[in-house]
Design an enzyme around this catalytic site. Structure first.
Site, PDB file in Angstrom:
ATOM      1  N   PRO A   2       4.519  -4.339   7.328  1.00 32.30           N
ATOM      2  CA  PRO A   2       4.993  -5.557   7.896  1.00 32.30           C
ATOM      3  C   PRO A   2       5.717  -6.179   6.692  1.00 32.30           C
ATOM      4  CG  PRO A   2       2.479  -5.370   6.599  1.00 32.30           C
ATOM      5  CD  PRO A   2       3.276  -4.055   6.912  1.00 32.30           C
ATOM      6  N   GLU A   3       6.771  -6.867   7.229  1.00 25.72           N
ATOM      7  CA  GLU A   3       7.754  -7.801   6.496  1.00 25.72           C
ATOM      8  C   GLU A   3       7.355  -8.893   6.255  1.00 25.72           C
ATOM      9  OE1 GLU A   3      11.130  -6.665   5.588  1.00 25.72           O
ATOM     10  OE2 GLU A   3      11.064  -4.716   6.542  1.00 25.72           O
ATOM     11  N   LYS A  61       5.899  -9.739  -0.017  1.00 26.05           N
ATOM     12  CA  LYS A  61       4.944  -9.322   0.952  1.00 26.05           C
ATOM     13  C   LYS A  61       3.142  -9.345   0.588  1.00 26.05           C
ATOM     14  CE  LYS A  61       8.513  -6.204   2.598  1.00 26.05           C
ATOM     15  NZ  LYS A  61       8.673  -4.683   2.863  1.00 26.05           N
ATOM     16  N   ARG A 284      14.966   6.499   3.837  1.00 26.49           N
ATOM     17  CA  ARG A 284      14.919   5.739   4.838  1.00 26.49           C
ATOM     18  C   ARG A 284      16.304   5.674   5.425  1.00 26.49           C
ATOM     19  NH1 ARG A 284      12.045   0.254   2.815  1.00 26.49           N
ATOM     20  NH2 ARG A 284      13.095   0.760   0.950  1.00 26.49           N
TER      21      ARG A 284
END
Ligand SMILES: [Zn+2]
Length: 296
Positions: A2-3, A61, A284
């Protein structure tokens, strides 16, 4: 994962539906979900019973609910100067759900929190159990009350006290690439890979540009764009704020349609039409326009 905007949606939901209630009972259905609470599941449950939830907070976050109490003999719940918080690590798949007590248990229900008002329960559901809940001490850091686990995390761009000028000064003093700096949670928190790529695209900067060569104006523009992108995502995800069922699952794609660079490999840059390229970045990927965002 989740961002920040997704975590903010959950925070608002928790604040609306959980704050100000007294915990009656906590049930830990899977010990792994409270593994960060070192004294163990029984201690976790015992210390939460009788506490009152005050406010749901977020930094970057990180998400937590500050706790007051237990009640004094006169029935008051007093927040101590150095209080305690229920800290939620959402991990890859963690969800904080507010559910009526009669709703059937979710398949991956890990922790259940019941309240003295017999209203909706708070449920922590996590399929992969990378996330979890813990009790943490709250300390005062630079004017903010933070759980110890969050004390080293810098303010995020949505924070009213966020000092963009100071962050740009610190960023320009680093000897690294600008994307790496943007993802450094001790410099500025909450900007994940997606929002970093989008902010860099809007600022026309390649992520490998050395921070030392970034001008003050570029730095401020970059932080401004990062804030805008996250605000726009929050506005799009905002429809669930009033729902009783609040959750975050890391799969949420509500912002996907608005992305200009991230995940758009081969698609035309919305500004110049050049195909977006993908490059490896720290296990990534980074996405950028090779024309608008010249490699250093
Ligand atoms: Zn372009």
């Amino acid at each position: 994962v989740p961002e920040l905007p997704e975590v903010e949606v959950v925070r608002r939901g928790l604040d609306a539906h959980v704050s100000g209630r007294v915990i009656s009972e906590v049930e830990v259905l899977h010990p792994r979900a409270v593994r960060r609470h070192v004294p163990g599941p029984a201690d976790f449950a015992a210390r939460l019973a009788g506490r009152k939830t005050v406010t749901a907070h977020r930094r970057g976050k990180y998400l937590w609910i500050e706790l007051a109490g237990p009640a004094t003999t006169s029935g008051e719940y007093v927040a101590a100067d150095a209080g305690e918080a229920l800290l939620a690590h959402l991990g890859m798949s963690g969800q904080m759900l507010v559910q009526p007590a009669e709703a059937p248990d979710e398949k991956h229900l890990r922790v259940r929190v019941r309240f003295t008002d017999d209203g909706p329960e708070l449920r922590f559901v996590d399929q992969r159990t990378f996330g979890g809940l813990a009790l943490d001490d709250v300390v005062l850091v630079d004017g903010a009350r933070l759980p110890v686990a969050v004390a080293h995390i810098a303010r995020d761009p949505m924070d009213p006290e966020f000092d963009a000028e100071a962050v740009v000064r610190a960023l320009r003093a680093r000897r690294t690439g600008v994307k790496r700096a943007l993802l450094d949670q001790t410099l500025v928190s909450g900007v994940g890979n997606i929002y970093a790529d989008e902010a860099l695209w809007r600022t026309r900067l390649h992520g490998e540009r050395p921070t030392a060569g970034i001008t003050r104006a570029q730095g401020l523009a970059l932080l401004g764009h990062a804030t805008d992108v996250m605000r726009e995502a929050l506005a799009q995800g905002g429809t669930s704020f009033d729902a009783l069922y609040v959750n975050v699952n890391g799969q949420s794609g509500y912002f996907d349609r608005s992305l200009n660079a991230y995940g758009q490999e081969g698609e035309p840059c919305p500004r110049c039409g050049t195909p977006i390229v993908r490059e490896p970045f720290a296990n990534r990927s980074s996405f950028s326009c090779p024309r608008c965002q010249k490699r250093p």
